[in-house]
Design an enzyme around this catalytic site. Sequence first.
Site, PDB file in Angstrom:
ATOM      1  N   LEU A  76       4.875  -0.131  21.045  1.00 57.39           N
ATOM      2  CA  LEU A  76       5.363   0.886  20.109  1.00 57.39           C
ATOM      3  C   LEU A  76       5.350   2.273  20.735  1.00 57.39           C
ATOM      4  O   LEU A  76       4.384   2.678  21.374  1.00 57.39           O
ATOM      5  CB  LEU A  76       4.486   0.888  18.849  1.00 57.39           C
ATOM      6  CG  LEU A  76       4.793   1.927  17.779  1.00 57.39           C
ATOM      7  CD1 LEU A  76       4.598   1.346  16.378  1.00 57.39           C
ATOM      8  CD2 LEU A  76       3.905   3.180  17.930  1.00 57.39           C
ATOM      9  N   ASN A 135       6.020   6.380  19.534  1.00 53.66           N
ATOM     10  CA  ASN A 135       6.343   7.308  18.443  1.00 53.66           C
ATOM     11  C   ASN A 135       6.463   8.730  18.960  1.00 53.66           C
ATOM     12  O   ASN A 135       7.313   8.972  19.829  1.00 53.66           O
ATOM     13  CB  ASN A 135       5.427   7.130  17.220  1.00 53.66           C
ATOM     14  CG  ASN A 135       3.956   7.302  17.461  1.00 53.66           C
ATOM     15  OD1 ASN A 135       3.351   6.559  18.228  1.00 53.66           O
ATOM     16  ND2 ASN A 135       3.340   8.250  16.777  1.00 53.66           N
ATOM     17  N   ASP A 136       5.696   9.682  18.498  1.00 52.71           N
ATOM     18  CA  ASP A 136       5.982  11.102  18.734  1.00 52.71           C
ATOM     19  C   ASP A 136       6.216  11.448  20.213  1.00 52.71           C
ATOM     20  O   ASP A 136       5.431  11.043  21.079  1.00 52.71           O
ATOM     21  CB  ASP A 136       4.801  11.964  18.276  1.00 52.71           C
ATOM     22  CG  ASP A 136       4.379  11.695  16.853  1.00 52.71           C
ATOM     23  OD1 ASP A 136       5.047  10.926  16.150  1.00 52.71           O
ATOM     24  OD2 ASP A 136       3.353  12.270  16.438  1.00 52.71           O
ATOM     25  N   GLN A 182       3.675   9.175  22.448  1.00 58.72           N
ATOM     26  CA  GLN A 182       2.665   8.327  21.844  1.00 58.72           C
ATOM     27  C   GLN A 182       3.045   6.868  22.088  1.00 58.72           C
ATOM     28  O   GLN A 182       4.174   6.465  21.832  1.00 58.72           O
ATOM     29  CB  GLN A 182       2.579   8.605  20.347  1.00 58.72           C
ATOM     30  CG  GLN A 182       1.961   9.948  20.001  1.00 58.72           C
ATOM     31  CD  GLN A 182       0.461   9.942  20.195  1.00 58.72           C
ATOM     32  OE1 GLN A 182      -0.286   9.489  19.343  1.00 58.72           O
ATOM     33  NE2 GLN A 182       0.006  10.444  21.331  1.00 58.72           N
ATOM     34  N   TYR A 229      -4.106  11.268  20.431  1.00 60.27           N
ATOM     35  CA  TYR A 229      -3.015  11.581  19.516  1.00 60.27           C
ATOM     36  C   TYR A 229      -2.163  12.735  20.054  1.00 60.27           C
ATOM     37  O   TYR A 229      -2.430  13.289  21.115  1.00 60.27           O
ATOM     38  CB  TYR A 229      -3.570  11.893  18.120  1.00 60.27           C
ATOM     39  CG  TYR A 229      -3.876  10.661  17.289  1.00 60.27           C
ATOM     40  CD1 TYR A 229      -3.885   9.387  17.848  1.00 60.27           C
ATOM     41  CD2 TYR A 229      -4.160  10.776  15.934  1.00 60.27           C
ATOM     42  CE1 TYR A 229      -4.153   8.262  17.078  1.00 60.27           C
ATOM     43  CE2 TYR A 229      -4.438   9.661  15.153  1.00 60.27           C
ATOM     44  CZ  TYR A 229      -4.430   8.405  15.726  1.00 60.27           C
ATOM     45  OH  TYR A 229      -4.711   7.303  14.957  1.00 60.27           O
ATOM     46  N   SER A 230      -1.160  13.113  19.291  1.00 54.16           N
ATOM     47  CA  SER A 230      -0.089  13.993  19.779  1.00 54.16           C
ATOM     48  C   SER A 230      -0.579  15.372  20.200  1.00 54.16           C
ATOM     49  O   SER A 230      -1.620  15.856  19.751  1.00 54.16           O
ATOM     50  CB  SER A 230       0.984  14.154  18.701  1.00 54.16           C
ATOM     51  OG  SER A 230       1.704  12.963  18.543  1.00 54.16           O
ATOM     52  N   ARG A 235      -4.677  17.834  13.525  1.00 53.94           N
ATOM     53  CA  ARG A 235      -4.163  17.253  14.768  1.00 53.94           C
ATOM     54  C   ARG A 235      -2.870  17.909  15.258  1.00 53.94           C
ATOM     55  O   ARG A 235      -2.296  18.760  14.607  1.00 53.94           O
ATOM     56  CB  ARG A 235      -3.939  15.762  14.580  1.00 53.94           C
ATOM     57  CG  ARG A 235      -3.067  15.349  13.401  1.00 53.94           C
ATOM     58  CD  ARG A 235      -2.986  13.830  13.307  1.00 53.94           C
ATOM     59  NE  ARG A 235      -2.289  13.361  12.106  1.00 53.94           N
ATOM     60  CZ  ARG A 235      -2.890  13.021  10.971  1.00 53.94           C
ATOM     61  NH1 ARG A 235      -4.199  13.097  10.886  1.00 53.94           N
ATOM     62  NH2 ARG A 235      -2.179  12.612   9.934  1.00 53.94           N
ATOM     63  N   ASP A 236      -2.452  17.442  16.430  1.00 55.14           N
ATOM     64  CA  ASP A 236      -1.158  17.756  17.047  1.00 55.14           C
ATOM     65  C   ASP A 236      -1.066  19.195  17.547  1.00 55.14           C
ATOM     66  O   ASP A 236      -0.176  19.959  17.136  1.00 55.14           O
ATOM     67  CB  ASP A 236       0.000  17.473  16.071  1.00 55.14           C
ATOM     68  CG  ASP A 236      -0.111  16.120  15.393  1.00 55.14           C
ATOM     69  OD1 ASP A 236      -0.711  15.220  15.995  1.00 55.14           O
ATOM     70  OD2 ASP A 236       0.400  15.969  14.264  1.00 55.14           O
ATOM     71  N   GLU A 287       2.271  17.507   9.799  1.00 59.67           N
ATOM     72  CA  GLU A 287       2.067  17.013  11.152  1.00 59.67           C
ATOM     73  C   GLU A 287       2.971  17.731  12.149  1.00 59.67           C
ATOM     74  O   GLU A 287       3.991  18.319  11.796  1.00 59.67           O
ATOM     75  CB  GLU A 287       2.347  15.505  11.213  1.00 59.67           C
ATOM     76  CG  GLU A 287       1.340  14.669  10.447  1.00 59.67           C
ATOM     77  CD  GLU A 287       1.393  13.201  10.832  1.00 59.67           C
ATOM     78  OE1 GLU A 287       0.333  12.646  11.170  1.00 59.67           O
ATOM     79  OE2 GLU A 287       2.493  12.605  10.790  1.00 59.67           O
TER      80      GLU A 287
END
Length: 479
Positions: free
Chosen positions: A40, A42-43, A59, A102-103, A161-162, A220
């Site tokens: 997978l 994602n971002d 990600q 994480y991002s 986050r991020d 986010e």
Amino acid sequence: MIDRNDELKELAIKEINEHRNTVEKDHFRSVFHLMPPVGLLNDPNGFIHWKGVYHVFFQWMPFKTDHGAKFWGHYTSTDLVNWELQPIALAPGDWYDKNGCYSGSAVVYEDKMYLFYTGNVKDEEGNRETYQCVAVSEDGIHFEKKGVVLHLPEGYTPHFRDPKVWQHLGKWYMVIGTQNLNEEGRVVLFESANLMDWTFKGDVTASGEEAIGDLGFMWECPDLFELDGKDILLFSPQGIEPEGYLYQNIYQTGYVSGELDYVSGKMSHGGFTELDRGFEFYAPQTTLDENGRRLVIGWMGVPEQAEGHHPTIAHKWIHILTVPRELHYEDERLIQRPAVELEAMRHTEMTKEANLSNELKQWSELNGTVYELLVQLEEIKGTFSVNLRNNASLTYDSTKALLTFKRKSFVDGREETRSCLINSVKELRFYVDSSSVEVFVNGGEEVFTSRFFPEESNESLVFEAVGDSKFQVTRWLLN
């Protein structure tokens, strides 16, 4: 004794090698969009242009087509067209990121690349801890983790986050997406002189502010930048209720524009505007490249939105990123245009013209699965439609000033739609890949980004007018 980070990277590489043929045999596999080598994606993260090289991190969950303890995968390119998969940048192998790197974002300081990211930690009961972390590289390929640089401040939940970092007048700034203890979404600001010691400035803006009203329970992937004389805050709020044609996806992405007061940390701004009208667009990230352009890449997916139904899962992968786009601020709105470098993919150009009156038109020589299509419309009286492979279509109804993208749901096969109001449609530019379509309307005034999964044997391209339409079509096959 092998380092836990290295051990996880070796396991991820083993996963790539084991399933390489399965992924490559999928006819839905993307031809010119960035996708995971397995598992997978994602971002997009750490989007940056350094020493003539574009870096896009992402990600990544290599071990399954579902979310979990994320890695940072890494692609590089010198031309935004040809991309090379690089060694894994980050693995969740330390106490402060053991449940996911994480991002985050990338900056360059003293000729080194710094990656800022959120370390996600969960206990056995699922209680979350969150840390803002940094890793450093001298070559932009191999990264050494430096640990935690920022802990959770009081007044916010661990949904914090991020980090997106940038420099302004000699100081460094960081925005982070979060929610307060009342579970209201907001973006917060920090300031630093050295990238390691950060001072909390407060909320940049928040759900409940008069200009934007209730904008959900969590924000986010914030990104704050100056563009054409305006400060733009781009973010992805969660928890907005649908409103007419707006906010139809489970979670949204959009922006506010105005002016950031770097002293107070507050931003004065107008209302919230969705950035994309399609089914799959989330968590975009921008960079200012070495040519002075503000570029953006987004995730062509939405969290928790039918992710388990994507047919690519059978081939051990899921999700892609959008093409790189150039941003401008014109007439009080963000405009997105495909990066001009994408024109280098073109070959076999073909142009057709037609006047349609209550009829369908199909030129078999325009059929295909991977192409760029430019439709220039001189006149629409009634409705005009472009139908892609009998699975997705874009229709403009001039009597209602309504532009609608339709597709067959990959959940149950039923027709589903996304729409926006627009006074006129003069130009439609489609980037069609094996299982995705991005449509830029009137030079980027509106954009529809979506996945679609047509029958492998159907390559049809059909134009239809109910009423009268006059138009010219140019199609390029794409390498």
